[in-house]
Structure formats: C-alpha cells, structure tokens
Design an enzyme around this catalytic site. Structure first.
Site, PDB file in Angstrom:
ATOM      1  N   ARG A 160       0.842  -1.223   0.000  1.00  0.00           N
ATOM      2  CA  ARG A 160       0.000   0.000   0.000  1.00  0.00           C
ATOM      3  C   ARG A 160       0.865   1.256   0.000  1.00  0.00           C
ATOM      4  O   ARG A 160       0.421   2.332  -0.421  1.00  0.00           O
ATOM      5  CB  ARG A 160      -0.893  -0.004   1.252  1.00  0.00           C
ATOM      6  CG  ARG A 160      -1.830  -1.184   1.372  1.00  0.00           C
ATOM      7  CD  ARG A 160      -2.417  -1.257   2.765  1.00  0.00           C
ATOM      8  NE  ARG A 160      -1.338  -1.448   3.756  1.00  0.00           N
ATOM      9  CZ  ARG A 160      -1.545  -1.337   5.076  1.00  0.00           C
ATOM     10  NH1 ARG A 160      -2.738  -1.005   5.552  1.00  0.00           N
ATOM     11  NH2 ARG A 160      -0.536  -1.552   5.913  1.00  0.00           N
TER      12      ARG A 160
ATOM     13  N   ASP B 140       2.887  22.632  17.153  1.00  0.00           N
ATOM     14  CA  ASP B 140       3.403  22.103  15.883  1.00  0.00           C
ATOM     15  C   ASP B 140       3.363  23.208  14.836  1.00  0.00           C
ATOM     16  O   ASP B 140       2.398  23.974  14.769  1.00  0.00           O
ATOM     17  CB  ASP B 140       2.538  20.930  15.392  1.00  0.00           C
ATOM     18  CG  ASP B 140       2.778  19.645  16.197  1.00  0.00           C
ATOM     19  OD1 ASP B 140       2.078  18.653  15.942  1.00  0.00           O
ATOM     20  OD2 ASP B 140       3.663  19.657  17.080  1.00  0.00           O
TER      21      ASP B 140
ATOM     22  N   TYR C 171       7.436  20.777  12.241  1.00  0.00           N
ATOM     23  CA  TYR C 171       8.276  20.651  13.435  1.00  0.00           C
ATOM     24  C   TYR C 171       7.492  20.928  14.707  1.00  0.00           C
ATOM     25  O   TYR C 171       6.608  21.774  14.739  1.00  0.00           O
ATOM     26  CB  TYR C 171       9.525  21.533  13.345  1.00  0.00           C
ATOM     27  CG  TYR C 171       9.333  22.997  13.057  1.00  0.00           C
ATOM     28  CD1 TYR C 171       9.027  23.454  11.781  1.00  0.00           C
ATOM     29  CD2 TYR C 171       9.514  23.940  14.060  1.00  0.00           C
ATOM     30  CE1 TYR C 171       8.876  24.804  11.515  1.00  0.00           C
ATOM     31  CE2 TYR C 171       9.374  25.289  13.801  1.00  0.00           C
ATOM     32  CZ  TYR C 171       9.069  25.719  12.522  1.00  0.00           C
ATOM     33  OH  TYR C 171       8.938  27.071  12.260  1.00  0.00           O
TER      34      TYR C 171
ATOM     35  N   HIS D  74      17.031  31.460  13.926  1.00  0.00           N
ATOM     36  CA  HIS D  74      16.066  32.006  14.877  1.00  0.00           C
ATOM     37  C   HIS D  74      16.072  31.253  16.203  1.00  0.00           C
ATOM     38  O   HIS D  74      16.364  30.053  16.262  1.00  0.00           O
ATOM     39  CB  HIS D  74      14.654  31.923  14.283  1.00  0.00           C
ATOM     40  CG  HIS D  74      14.523  32.623  12.971  1.00  0.00           C
ATOM     41  ND1 HIS D  74      13.539  32.328  12.061  1.00  0.00           N
ATOM     42  CD2 HIS D  74      15.259  33.616  12.392  1.00  0.00           C
ATOM     43  CE1 HIS D  74      13.664  33.096  10.992  1.00  0.00           C
ATOM     44  NE2 HIS D  74      14.706  33.894  11.172  1.00  0.00           N
TER      45      HIS D  74
ATOM     46  N   ARG E  91      15.735  30.001   6.011  1.00  0.00           N
ATOM     47  CA  ARG E  91      14.950  30.543   7.133  1.00  0.00           C
ATOM     48  C   ARG E  91      15.838  30.412   8.375  1.00  0.00           C
ATOM     49  O   ARG E  91      16.269  29.325   8.712  1.00  0.00           O
ATOM     50  CB  ARG E  91      13.636  29.775   7.331  1.00  0.00           C
ATOM     51  CG  ARG E  91      12.626  29.950   6.185  1.00  0.00           C
ATOM     52  CD  ARG E  91      11.366  29.163   6.465  1.00  0.00           C
ATOM     53  NE  ARG E  91      10.430  29.194   5.339  1.00  0.00           N
ATOM     54  CZ  ARG E  91       9.320  29.945   5.332  1.00  0.00           C
ATOM     55  NH1 ARG E  91       9.006  30.712   6.367  1.00  0.00           N
ATOM     56  NH2 ARG E  91       8.499  29.928   4.278  1.00  0.00           N
TER      57      ARG E  91
HETATM   58  C1  T46 Z   1       7.387  31.062  14.109  1.00  0.00           C
HETATM   59  C2  T46 Z   1       5.995  31.615  14.116  1.00  0.00           C
HETATM   60  C3  T46 Z   1       5.637  32.665  13.298  1.00  0.00           C
HETATM   61  N1  T46 Z   1       4.365  33.136  13.330  1.00  0.00           N
HETATM   62  C4  T46 Z   1       4.012  34.222  12.403  1.00  0.00           C
HETATM   63  C5  T46 Z   1       4.899  35.451  12.503  1.00  0.00           C
HETATM   64  C6  T46 Z   1       4.952  35.974  11.097  1.00  0.00           C
HETATM   65  O1  T46 Z   1       3.874  36.874  10.848  1.00  0.00           O
HETATM   66  C7  T46 Z   1       4.765  34.733  10.223  1.00  0.00           C
HETATM   67  C8  T46 Z   1       6.049  34.225   9.591  1.00  0.00           C
HETATM   68  O2  T46 Z   1       6.993  34.102  10.642  1.00  0.00           O
HETATM   69  P1  T46 Z   1       8.528  34.004  10.326  1.00  0.00           P
HETATM   70  O3  T46 Z   1       8.867  34.841   9.129  1.00  0.00           O
HETATM   71  O4  T46 Z   1       9.274  34.252  11.605  1.00  0.00           O
HETATM   72  O5  T46 Z   1       8.644  32.472   9.893  1.00  0.00           O
HETATM   73  P2  T46 Z   1      10.035  31.685   9.739  1.00  0.00           P
HETATM   74  O6  T46 Z   1      11.072  32.557   9.075  1.00  0.00           O
HETATM   75  O7  T46 Z   1       9.709  30.380   9.130  1.00  0.00           O
HETATM   76  O8  T46 Z   1      10.508  31.470  11.232  1.00  0.00           O
HETATM   77  C9  T46 Z   1      10.732  30.186  11.761  1.00  0.00           C
HETATM   78  O9  T46 Z   1      11.908  29.725  11.139  1.00  0.00           O
HETATM   79  C10 T46 Z   1      12.868  29.061  11.915  1.00  0.00           C
HETATM   80  C11 T46 Z   1      13.521  28.033  11.029  1.00  0.00           C
HETATM   81  C12 T46 Z   1      12.416  28.513  13.203  1.00  0.00           C
HETATM   82  O10 T46 Z   1      12.979  27.559  13.736  1.00  0.00           O
HETATM   83  C13 T46 Z   1      11.323  29.189  13.935  1.00  0.00           C
HETATM   84  O11 T46 Z   1      10.269  28.278  14.213  1.00  0.00           O
HETATM   85  C14 T46 Z   1      10.774  30.357  13.242  1.00  0.00           C
HETATM   86  O12 T46 Z   1      11.570  31.486  13.596  1.00  0.00           O
HETATM   87  O13 T46 Z   1       4.210  33.730  11.086  1.00  0.00           O
HETATM   88  C15 T46 Z   1       3.395  32.615  14.154  1.00  0.00           C
HETATM   89  O14 T46 Z   1       2.239  33.079  14.175  1.00  0.00           O
HETATM   90  N2  T46 Z   1       3.751  31.571  14.989  1.00  0.00           N
HETATM   91  C16 T46 Z   1       5.010  31.053  14.999  1.00  0.00           C
HETATM   92  O15 T46 Z   1       5.270  30.092  15.772  1.00  0.00           O
END
Ligand code: T46
Length: 175
Positions: A25, A49, A133, A63, A60
C-alpha cells in the site's frame, strides 16, 4: 525499537531515524513517541506544531526565542529536502557558537532534535520543501530573536550561496 537516536557532534543535538514499515500500500511510521524519546535524551514535552513551505535556495533562520520562551524543536521534512542547522547559543556550553547540521529529506524521513538554547535555521535544497516541526514552547512574538545566517563568528558552511531571505533575516545582516 521503532526509532534510532544518534547524538550529533554537539551531543544534545540528536538525529532521529524512524522505522518505516513498507508494504504494497505504501508505508507507515511513527513520528513521535514520548516514552521512546524521553528514554533517549529528548525529555521535553512538545506544545506546538508548525509547518512551513519554502522554495529552492530559501534560508529561514537563524532564529530562537529568548528565555523563558526558549524552544526545543523536532524538525522533519515532509516533501523535498533541507539542510537543517542547529547553533549552540548556551553561553556556558563547551560547544558555544558551534553548529551541527543534517540533511533531512522526505526520502530519509530523518528528524533533527534541536534543544532549547539553540538557534535553528535551514536551507532548501529541492525545488520546494515542506517541513513540519514540534516545539517545546509556544510562539512568543516578543521573545522572537535571531542571529545572522552568515555570522562570521559561527561560519556555517551553507550549501546555498545567494539565499532568498525574509526581510527580517535580510535586515539581521545589517548587524
Ligand atoms: C514562528 C511563528 C511565526 N508566526 C508568524 C509570525 C509571522 O507573521 C509569520 C512568519 O513568521 P517568520 O517569518 O518568523 O517564519 P520563519 O522565518 O519560518 O521562522 C521560523 O523559522 C525558523 C527556522 C524557526 O525555527 C522558527 O520556528 C521560526 O523562527 O508567522 C506565528 O504566528 N507563529 C510562529 O510560531
């Protein structure tokens, strides 16, 4: 044993390989089991999550959330492939500002555990990549922080030269 746990060169960073049950499957695998993970050094509970979709050459990161909102993360790649990086920011650590990385792909199904106190980032190696994640603490915008993806003090050997960055990550480059 449904999971194999391998400590990376920074021992608190752990590469987890799930056991995949394939049949006509398709396949089945467990992606998390508290009893197995707690018995193998991943003792934190997960409370949030996340999922993100990225195009080739996106980076990305790097952070992290400041204390007391520091997040541990268990990262896996559902589609495509990424080069996932953990940077030790624990000031009293013997591996302070050292980094460890693993290629996580939808084929190898491996997961990287990045403990609280580390910065996290990844580069997208495929045309597109979807990651999922688990986090050990909830998102806290006011605690959101980061370091430059190409910080010369850390000098990560990224497999991407001219990455696509968010404005936030690009601005981090201005020091
Ligand atoms: C992380 C996060 C973001 N947001 C909102 C904030 C922003 O308006 C939007 C995009 O966020 P950001 O540009 O910070 O997303 P990434 O660049 O993927 O950030 C992540 O990228 C690296 C690899 C990481 O390990 C972290 O989880 C996190 O920093 O989602 C949320 O509402 N909840 C959240 O948990």
């Amino acid at each position: 044993m449904p999971f194999e746990f391998k400590k990376m060169e920074i021992p608190d960073v752990i590469l987890v390989t799930p056991r995949v049950f394939e049949d006509d499957r398709g396949y089945f695998m467990e992606t998390y089991k508290a009893s197995e993970f707690k018995a193998n050094g991943i003792e934190e509970d997960f409370v949030q999550d996340n999922q993100s979709f990225s195009k080739r050459n996106v980076i990305r990161g790097l952070h992290f959330q400041k204390k007391p909102h520091a997040q541990g993360k268990l990262v896996r790649c559902l589609q495509g492939s990424i080069w996932d990086v953990a940077v030790d920011l624990r000031e009293n650590s013997a591996t302070y500002k050292k980094w460890a990385a693993a290629e996580l792909t939808s084929d190898n199904k491996q997961m990287l555990y990045i403990p609280p106190g580390f910065a996290h980032g990844f580069a997208t190696l495929s045309d597109t990549a979807i990651i999922s994640y688990k986090c050990t603490a909830e998102y806290c915008k006011d605690a959101d922080s980061g370091i430059r993806w190409n910080d010369p003090e850390i000098s990560i050997a990224w497999p991407v030269e001219e990455p696509i960055l968010s404005q936030k990550d690009f601005d981090a480059n201005k020091g």
